[in-house]
Scaffold this active site. Structure first.
Site: not given
Ligand code: FMN
Length: 381
Positions: A83, A161, A170, A281, A312, A314, A336
């Protein structure tokens, strides 16, 4: 796989480089950034790099398949799209692109409560690959309504979550004015002007909104009102009693995301969750956090035979997915990478990213001579 896209982007790193050239700096940094000194963000990478796999070259195996069954459903690969809130800021319609690509590839797509695409729109695009990630609204009527909308579109997987009890700090977002309320100044405008594809797409589709929450927002005059509404209406922390309430409200699969300790995994199980996503996250919330890959084996040992353990944080390649699977995860999500893909190539990018990860992962399985994702744990070095 589309050859023209493969020529331009042969791996996720290529997608990231192309995305950086098309997305304005403030939005790109919102996507890439981690919290504080970005130690957890780097740590995710470093810890993944230390996981090795051991091939069995002399074994006799009949090729490999990525088909994966979880929650009594068959998917075509053991990875899905995590998400992503405020997705439309990074690329207009990104969530719809992701949802459609997930459906055609038959992999899970998790829509964020804070996505710029509504539950109803996402369901049209994703069909039964749609999962919904919930930040529970404090207002109980709104919470019940939101959950009933998720059910009404036929979604069977609710992802709650738990790792945002406080907003992540950040520094890049603070500097760029991506705060509540947002401060969009001359800098953001200048950064947008030099990214014409993004600017045109944004003009065509409008500024990003929190589409699933729109029906509950009344008398919003500007972006500041919207941001304040979101901050106050989603302020409740998900603790054990809240999780138990949600368990009572939700009749289908309940998944807890943001578990980064054995203790929380056990509490999620006790609350009746069907699965968990081990996650920090993507390094965006706590800068003194363990890497998901480091905690995963302990969590799998503790609860892996009683619930579905996913992960998740990385993923940058097929080998990364293999590393997570080898440590016992049943499904691996990436955030990402999928956004880089859409930033790089708009809608075709989403499918290209799935193709890249699928082909890279399949190559790893074939190289190891491992027939299925589930068996990867036998190839830990
Ligand atoms: C731009 C961005 C927005 C995100 N928004 C949410 C969100 O709305 N809800 C949530 O549970 N996690 C959110 N996340 C975390 C992602 O669901 C996920 O845990 C994380 O991106 C995994 O790491 P990765 O980007 O290295 O794959 C967000 C991450 C990013 C980068």
């Amino acid at each position: 796989m589309a050859q023209n896209l493969l020529d331009k982007a042969a791996c996720i790193t290529d997608l990231k480089i192309r995305a950086r050239a098309r997305i304005p700096k403030f939005a790109f940094e919102y996507l890439t950034g981690g919290c504080n000194q970005e130690i957890t963000l780097r740590h995710n990478r470093q810890a993944l790099d230390k996981v090795y796999l051991e091939p069995k070259y002399l074994s006799t195996s009949q090729g490999a398949s990525l088909n994966t069954q979880i929650f009594e459903r068959e998917y075509s690969a053991p990875f899905g799209i995590a998400p992503l809130g405020l997705s439309g800021l990074i690329w207009p319609k990104a969530s719809e692109f992701h949802a459609r690509a997930a459906r055609s590839a038959n992999i899970p797509y998790v829509l964020s409560t804070l996505s710029s695409t509504s539950i109803e729109q996402a369901a049209e695009c994703a069909g039964d690959t749609l999962w919904f990630q919930l930040y529970p609204p404090s207002d109980l009527d709104i919470r019940a309504d939101l959950i009933s909308r998720v059910q009404a579109v036929g979604c069977q997987h609710l992802v709650v979550t738990i790792d945002v009890p406080a907003a992540g700090r950040r520094p890049k977002d603070i500097r760029n004015g991506l705060t509540v309320p947002p401060k969009i100044g001359a800098n953001s405008i200048a950064q947008s002007i030099i990214r014409p594809s993004w600017s045109l797409a944004t003009m065509r589709h409008g500024l990003p909104e929190f589409a699933s929450m729109m029906p509950y927002m009344k008398n919003m005059k500007n972006m500041q009102d919207v941001a304040n509404y979101i901050r106050t209406s989603l302020k409740d922390v998900v603790d054990l009693p809240m999780l138990q309430q949600l368990r009572e409200q939700w009749p289908h699969k309940l998944i807890v995301k943001g578990v980064i300790s054995v203790a929380d995994a056990q509490l999620a199980l006790q609350a009746g969750a069907d699965g968990i996503i081990v996650s920090n996250h993507g390094g965006r919330q706590l800068d003194a956090c363990r890497a998901s890959i480091s905690v995963l084996p302990e969590i799998v040992d503790a609860v892996g035979d009683k619930m579905v353990v996913m992960v998740d944080s990385g993923v940058e390649s097929g080998p990364d997915i293999a590393r997570f699977l080898a440590q016992g995860a049943q499904m691996v999500f990436s955030g990402r990478a999928f956004m880089y893909a859409v930033g790089a190539f708009s809608e075709p990018g989403a499918e290209h990213c799935i193709d890249l990860l699928r082909n890279e992962l399949l190559q790893v399985l074939e190289q190891l001579r491992c027939p299925t994702p589930r068996q990867l744990s036998e190839y830990r070095a």
